[in-house]
Scaffold this active site. Sequence first.
Site, PDB file in Angstrom:
ATOM      1  N   GLU A   1      -5.593  -5.126  -9.347  1.00 30.83           N
ATOM      2  CA  GLU A   1      -4.515  -4.501  -8.528  1.00 30.83           C
ATOM      3  C   GLU A   1      -3.691  -5.521  -8.128  1.00 30.83           C
ATOM      4  OE1 GLU A   1      -6.325  -2.199  -5.305  1.00 30.83           O
ATOM      5  OE2 GLU A   1      -7.849  -1.776  -6.614  1.00 30.83           O
TER       6      GLU A   1
ATOM      7  N   GLU B   1     -13.743  -3.916  -5.085  1.00 29.57           N
ATOM      8  CA  GLU B   1     -13.590  -4.647  -3.656  1.00 29.57           C
ATOM      9  C   GLU B   1     -14.819  -4.596  -3.047  1.00 29.57           C
ATOM     10  OE1 GLU B   1      -9.685  -3.506  -1.550  1.00 29.57           O
ATOM     11  OE2 GLU B   1      -8.634  -4.297  -3.202  1.00 29.57           O
TER      12      GLU B   1
HETATM   13  O1  AHR Z   1      -4.330   0.407  -4.367  1.00 32.69           O
HETATM   14  C1  AHR Z   1      -4.816   0.802  -3.034  1.00 32.69           C
HETATM   15  C2  AHR Z   1      -6.011   0.228  -2.552  1.00 32.69           C
HETATM   16  O2  AHR Z   1      -6.033  -1.188  -2.177  1.00 32.69           O
HETATM   17  C3  AHR Z   1      -7.074   0.262  -3.635  1.00 32.69           C
HETATM   18  O3  AHR Z   1      -7.911   1.479  -3.292  1.00 32.69           O
HETATM   19  C4  AHR Z   1      -8.134  -0.790  -3.044  1.00 32.69           C
HETATM   20  O4  AHR Z   1      -8.895  -1.189  -3.934  1.00 32.69           O
HETATM   21  C5  AHR Z   1      -7.141  -1.773  -2.572  1.00 32.69           C
HETATM   22  O5  AHR Z   1      -7.460  -2.079  -1.116  1.00 32.69           O
END
Ligand code: AHR
Length: 528
Positions: free
Chosen positions: A332, A214
């Site tokens: 994710e 991110e």
């Molecule tokens: O999964 C939780 C968080 O969500 C992670 O650390 C981040 O990459 C995302 O914003």
Amino acid sequence: MAARTIGTTGLRSIVVLLAFGASLVVSTSDTDAAERTEASQRDTIVVHADQDAQTINRNIYGHFSEHLGRCIYEGFWVGPDSHIPNTRGIRNDVVAAMRKIKPPVLRWPGGCFADEYHWRDGIGPREHRPSMVNNNWGGVTENNHFGTHEFFDLCDQLGCEPYICGNVGSGTVQEMQQWIEYITQAGHSPMADLRRANGRQQPWKLTYFGVGNECWGCGGNMTPEYYADQYRRYSTFVRSSSPVFKIACGPCADDYHWTEVLMRQCGGNMDGLSLHYYCGTGNKSRSATRFDEDDWFHLLQRALRMEELVAKHASVMDKHDPQKRVALVVDEWGTWHDVEPGTNPGFLYQQNTLRDALVAAVSLNILNRHCDRVRMANIAQAVNVLQSMILTDKEKMIVTPTYHVFEMYAVHQDAALLPTDVNCADYRFGSEKIPGISVSASRDKAGKIHVTLCNLSTTRSTDATCQLRGIKPRRVSGRVLTSPQMTDHNTFSDPEKVKPASFDGSQVTGAGFRVSLPAKSVVVLEVE
Ligand code: AHR
């Protein structure tokens, strides 16, 4: 790509059915019955068993474990001195449960944590490892007892490939380069010798490496142009004698500009580009367990948006990479509800109901169908965080409805995708509608066909007819995941409230099979 006709409901459908000579007499006041009739008349699925060109990469069924809340500590790691049965500090019950869903790959150490993680703090004797503050997740003290050696041990115990995410946000190029050397160098070198001094002779196989997480947000708030240059620089030093699959930080949800810039400026230097998409929670309620049909419908509607996101990012990638060499890695994804009452808000500990199971099932159907470009996905997260497979409470452990979906869908791992066309009635809520069913299909190496189907409606069962092109089936059998209430979930006092059962709602027909899908259900069928 699935085709779908948009249906009408109620009185108009009844007139249409009667006009075509349907023998059923339906009371015009009984709209529910009419909708049921309409659905059963129109839900048809075609599985192209004669077209198996793409493989569903097993990594689509991947997992993610971050130093966040109780995922690593208490979830996977209890330490060798714990009274909870463990192997070198890693919980035996959690490993055994995870192995049953065949985890292909595990991403670590974050997430946002990755861009504050300094790997040298997590090696050597545990009692000498320095602590740090986990600024992203509750400001708690991180003692670094779970580090590189423990992560590779966990992957060995799980039987999965390691996917490490490196620190671009607050780490140096030298730090990243030395981590790779520590892990992968076979001969003598400063880092390989340090690894040996810490008890590991042989290098590990580092399969996947992410260059930042991110980077548009918690990983450094960079512009895509700036990150593209950083990616080129950092990834140059991800050097190893054995190949490492390099994954660049990709976009958040529908940021197509990020994908465009990354593919244009460094598409040739990467093997994968990540995508993060959390579909969130309900419409009115953010609770994981207290919600109504409005919340159910809108969460599924947002989960289905995965289709549009992967299709559009894939088309941007196609412009720069028509051969589809670069994988889209959805590293994710999942639901994000309010934390369970009374728990630390920074720990993201949430319960998991039948609704989460449906979200997982429709998302995996979408990812399967886009396996030409999507070659890894990592649901967030494995244990005790967000849409988990497993929840723990000290020595107790339960599995969630989402876990059961991963177990049922494991048959798709490394199987050949069979394209599907679906013609179904819509699931309507107020003035909005989404497709009533979701499907994907594959053929495994033994020649068995598996079809996974979801009925999204909370109230309406549906009969679907499935044509199997290119084969004559002899037998169909299956399992179903459903429960009386949409909010049903497993708890430490009722751990098996939601679990799969054998399914007798399917019959072979001459050209395929017929299936009766209960309301709010996930079904996996095996066709021989
Ligand atoms: O999964 C939780 C968080 O969500 C992670 O650390 C981040 O990459 C995302 O914003």
